[in-house]
Design a protein around this motif. Structure first.
Motif, PDB file in Angstrom:
ATOM      1  N   ASN A  64       0.824  -1.269   0.202  1.00  0.00           N
ATOM      2  CA  ASN A  64       0.519   0.099   0.246  1.00  0.00           C
ATOM      3  C   ASN A  64       0.690   0.696  -0.170  1.00  0.00           C
ATOM      4  OD1 ASN A  64      -2.940   1.371   0.318  1.00  0.00           O
ATOM      5  ND2 ASN A  64      -1.518   2.574   1.229  1.00  0.00           N
ATOM      6  N   VAL A  65       0.742   2.012  -1.008  1.00  0.00           N
ATOM      7  CA  VAL A  65       1.155   3.310  -0.915  1.00  0.00           C
ATOM      8  C   VAL A  65       0.138   4.707  -0.703  1.00  0.00           C
ATOM      9  CG1 VAL A  65       2.523   5.043  -2.132  1.00  0.00           C
ATOM     10  CG2 VAL A  65       2.830   2.472  -2.538  1.00  0.00           C
ATOM     11  N   SER A  66       0.526   5.689  -0.073  1.00  0.00           N
ATOM     12  CA  SER A  66      -0.155   6.578   0.750  1.00  0.00           C
ATOM     13  C   SER A  66       0.004   7.569   0.782  1.00  0.00           C
ATOM     14  CB  SER A  66      -1.229   6.186   1.949  1.00  0.00           C
ATOM     15  OG  SER A  66      -0.146   6.602   2.676  1.00  0.00           O
ATOM     16  N   LEU A  67       0.338   8.725   0.080  1.00  0.00           N
ATOM     17  CA  LEU A  67       0.458  10.070   0.057  1.00  0.00           C
ATOM     18  C   LEU A  67      -0.732  11.572   0.496  1.00  0.00           C
ATOM     19  CD1 LEU A  67       1.023   9.807  -3.778  1.00  0.00           C
ATOM     20  CD2 LEU A  67       2.609   9.596  -2.589  1.00  0.00           C
ATOM     21  N   LEU A  68      -0.013  11.963   1.379  1.00  0.00           N
ATOM     22  CA  LEU A  68      -0.933  12.843   1.909  1.00  0.00           C
ATOM     23  C   LEU A  68      -0.214  14.175   2.078  1.00  0.00           C
ATOM     24  CD1 LEU A  68      -3.465  13.488   3.562  1.00  0.00           C
ATOM     25  CD2 LEU A  68      -1.727  12.627   5.764  1.00  0.00           C
ATOM     26  N   ARG A  69      -0.804  15.582   1.391  1.00  0.00           N
ATOM     27  CA  ARG A  69      -0.058  16.968   1.163  1.00  0.00           C
ATOM     28  C   ARG A  69      -0.404  17.473   2.341  1.00  0.00           C
ATOM     29  NH1 ARG A  69      -1.171  21.166  -1.568  1.00  0.00           N
ATOM     30  NH2 ARG A  69      -3.213  20.944  -2.384  1.00  0.00           N
ATOM     31  N   PHE A  70       0.183  19.006   2.868  1.00  0.00           N
ATOM     32  CA  PHE A  70       0.075  19.923   2.939  1.00  0.00           C
ATOM     33  C   PHE A  70      -0.557  21.198   2.732  1.00  0.00           C
ATOM     34  CE2 PHE A  70       0.090  15.849   6.593  1.00  0.00           C
ATOM     35  CZ  PHE A  70      -0.718  15.759   7.191  1.00  0.00           C
ATOM     36  N   GLU A  71      -1.173  21.972   3.267  1.00  0.00           N
ATOM     37  CA  GLU A  71      -1.088  23.037   2.519  1.00  0.00           C
ATOM     38  C   GLU A  71      -0.910  23.909   3.895  1.00  0.00           C
ATOM     39  OE1 GLU A  71       0.178  25.598   0.866  1.00  0.00           O
ATOM     40  OE2 GLU A  71      -1.549  24.735  -0.997  1.00  0.00           O
ATOM     41  N   SER A  72      -0.088  25.031   2.809  1.00  0.00           N
ATOM     42  CA  SER A  72       0.322  26.109   4.662  1.00  0.00           C
ATOM     43  C   SER A  72      -0.706  26.925   4.787  1.00  0.00           C
ATOM     44  CB  SER A  72       1.400  27.030   3.776  1.00  0.00           C
ATOM     45  OG  SER A  72       2.592  26.992   4.232  1.00  0.00           O
ATOM     46  N   ASP A  73      -0.994  27.301   6.352  1.00  0.00           N
ATOM     47  CA  ASP A  73      -2.450  27.744   6.970  1.00  0.00           C
ATOM     48  C   ASP A  73      -1.675  28.683   7.856  1.00  0.00           C
ATOM     49  OD1 ASP A  73      -4.637  27.210   8.931  1.00  0.00           O
ATOM     50  OD2 ASP A  73      -5.398  27.618   7.552  1.00  0.00           O
ATOM     51  N   ALA A  74      -2.441  30.243   7.792  1.00  0.00           N
ATOM     52  CA  ALA A  74      -2.093  31.192   8.825  1.00  0.00           C
ATOM     53  C   ALA A  74      -2.564  30.455  10.032  1.00  0.00           C
ATOM     54  CB  ALA A  74      -2.905  32.441   8.787  1.00  0.00           C
ATOM     55  N   ALA A  75      -3.303  29.711  10.473  1.00  0.00           N
ATOM     56  CA  ALA A  75      -3.957  29.876  12.117  1.00  0.00           C
ATOM     57  C   ALA A  75      -2.755  28.629  12.484  1.00  0.00           C
ATOM     58  CB  ALA A  75      -5.529  28.682  11.837  1.00  0.00           C
ATOM     59  N   ARG A  76      -2.743  27.622  11.344  1.00  0.00           N
ATOM     60  CA  ARG A  76      -2.628  25.973  11.563  1.00  0.00           C
ATOM     61  C   ARG A  76      -0.447  25.765  11.730  1.00  0.00           C
ATOM     62  NH1 ARG A  76      -4.705  21.379   8.618  1.00  0.00           N
ATOM     63  NH2 ARG A  76      -3.560  20.435  10.536  1.00  0.00           N
ATOM     64  N   GLY A  77       0.094  26.461  10.666  1.00  0.00           N
ATOM     65  CA  GLY A  77       1.242  26.968  10.509  1.00  0.00           C
ATOM     66  C   GLY A  77       1.920  26.631   8.792  1.00  0.00           C
ATOM     67  N   ALA A  78       3.201  26.105   8.726  1.00  0.00           N
ATOM     68  CA  ALA A  78       3.339  25.659   7.231  1.00  0.00           C
ATOM     69  C   ALA A  78       2.502  25.233   7.147  1.00  0.00           C
ATOM     70  CB  ALA A  78       5.074  26.426   7.169  1.00  0.00           C
ATOM     71  N   GLY A  79       3.215  23.937   5.727  1.00  0.00           N
ATOM     72  CA  GLY A  79       2.490  23.352   5.248  1.00  0.00           C
ATOM     73  C   GLY A  79       3.945  22.226   5.538  1.00  0.00           C
ATOM     74  N   ASP A  80       5.669  22.449   5.453  1.00  0.00           N
ATOM     75  CA  ASP A  80       6.161  21.774   5.859  1.00  0.00           C
ATOM     76  C   ASP A  80       6.373  21.229   7.104  1.00  0.00           C
ATOM     77  OD1 ASP A  80       7.032  24.345   6.300  1.00  0.00           O
ATOM     78  OD2 ASP A  80       9.604  23.224   6.207  1.00  0.00           O
ATOM     79  N   LYS A  81       6.277  22.461   7.775  1.00  0.00           N
ATOM     80  CA  LYS A  81       5.860  22.144   9.608  1.00  0.00           C
ATOM     81  C   LYS A  81       4.981  21.138   9.796  1.00  0.00           C
ATOM     82  CE  LYS A  81       9.249  24.378  10.406  1.00  0.00           C
ATOM     83  NZ  LYS A  81      11.057  23.942  10.353  1.00  0.00           N
ATOM     84  N   LEU A  82       4.300  20.984   9.061  1.00  0.00           N
ATOM     85  CA  LEU A  82       2.585  20.309   9.694  1.00  0.00           C
ATOM     86  C   LEU A  82       2.569  18.818   9.142  1.00  0.00           C
ATOM     87  CD1 LEU A  82      -0.489  22.492   8.987  1.00  0.00           C
ATOM     88  CD2 LEU A  82       0.085  22.049  10.830  1.00  0.00           C
ATOM     89  N   ALA A  83       3.374  19.055   7.340  1.00  0.00           N
ATOM     90  CA  ALA A  83       4.359  17.066   7.207  1.00  0.00           C
ATOM     91  C   ALA A  83       5.144  16.473   8.517  1.00  0.00           C
ATOM     92  CB  ALA A  83       4.664  17.235   6.115  1.00  0.00           C
ATOM     93  N   GLN A  84       5.895  17.658   8.693  1.00  0.00           N
ATOM     94  CA  GLN A  84       6.886  17.386   9.569  1.00  0.00           C
ATOM     95  C   GLN A  84       6.119  16.546  11.062  1.00  0.00           C
ATOM     96  OE1 GLN A  84       9.355  19.510  11.739  1.00  0.00           O
ATOM     97  NE2 GLN A  84      11.005  18.319  10.804  1.00  0.00           N
TER      98      GLN A  84
END
Length: 297
Positions: free
Chosen positions: A138-158
């Motif tokens: 199984n291969v799964s992919l999940l992309r996070f977008e930057s959000d002013a309230a939640r933070g930068a996308g790469d930080k959310l992905a981390q």
């Protein structure tokens, strides 16, 4: 004599009238000056007051606008804006190595393929009385977008990457769990392996997780020898899982316009500005399905 005296009286009277007229003009002028000064003073006060008022209004508006601008939150735009099709991230050669008897991939359900996707394959190599070899991928992919309230996308992905790795290390019933970092794939990657006893047999589980910028890629791969077949080699399964992980990470970069060896951090594309809703984890597939379940799919 009389005429001379009369002329003197007339001359003196004319002189008195002239002096009187001059005095009246002086008084009138003197009276007019304060009025003019007062009028001028009022005009000057009114003008300066208007200017001060206008200046105050303009200054207040400028200050308010400045404060509003400085109070607006900013967040770094996410690097990756899209995802590849999960069922097409692996080459036919890699699929033949991992799941040789798989006919096609089963696409996971998702309401937003730009933020998440998954695909699974199952393979059952039946050797008759000798038993059979079962594989599931199984291969799964999940992309996070930057959000002013939640933070930068790469930080959310981390954060999600760390959660995925921790979940893989904490599976109920897992034995001989081992975890190690994987070098040269994305920005960070981890491989977790363990043994899992099921009613069908003993399974070897490999879970490898990588973060590349604001995308998390998870590869779950397991195998078992059924009905008398020997248990597959864990080291071989681990190498194959890492191979699939690297291809999937490269596919993410390629889908976003990156060239070269996209499995490494240096191949990430430029960072354009963007804002869109953040992604949520996909729960399309479990890590260790049974062979009977895979047959139905």
């Amino acid at each position: 004599m009389q005429r001379a005296a009369m002329r003197d009286q007339i001359d003196r009277r004319d002189q008195r009238e002239q002096r009187a007229r001059g005095l009246r003009r002086a008084l009138v002028c003197a009276a007019a000056v304060p009025v003019m000064l007062i009028a001028a003073g009022c005009s000057s006060d009114s003008g300066s007051g208007d200017k001060a008022s206008k200046g105050g209004d303009d200054g207040g508006a400028t200050t308010s606008a400045s404060k509003s601008a400085s109070a607006s939150p900013t967040v770094q735009a996410a690097v990756y804006k899209s995802l590849p099709e999960a069922c097409k991230v692996l080459s036919e050669k890699t699929l033949d190595d991992l799941v040789p008897k798989a006919k096609s991939g089963k696409k996971g359900s998702s309401d937003d393929t730009s933020t998440r996707g998954s695909c699974s394959w199952s393979s059952l190599d039946n050797n008759g009385v000798k038993g059979s070899q079962f594989r599931w991928l199984n291969v799964s992919l999940l992309r996070f977008e930057s959000d002013a309230a939640r933070g930068a996308g790469d930080k959310l992905a981390q954060e999600y990457y760390r959660t995925q790795a921790q979940d893989a290390r904490s599976v109920t019933g897992a034995k001989n769990t081992k975890s190690q970092p994987v070098q040269g794939v994305g920005d960070e990657a981890t491989a977790v392996r363990y043994d899992l006893k099921k009613k069908e047999g003993s399974f070897k589980q490999e879970t490898v997780v990588a973060r590349t910028e604001n995308v998390v890629v998870t590869v779950d791969y397991n195998g078992a020898g059924l009905a008398g077949e020997k248990t597959p080699d864990g080291d071989k399964l681990n190498k194959l899982a890492q191979k699939a992980l690297k291809e999937a990470v490269a596919a993410v970069a390629k889908a976003n316009g990156a060239g070269g060896d996209a499995g490494t951090p240096s191949s990430a594309p430029s960072k354009p500005a963007s804002k869109s809703p953040s992604a949520e984890p996909s729960k399309d597939a479990s890590r260790s399905p049974s062979p009977s379940a895979s047959k139905k799919s």
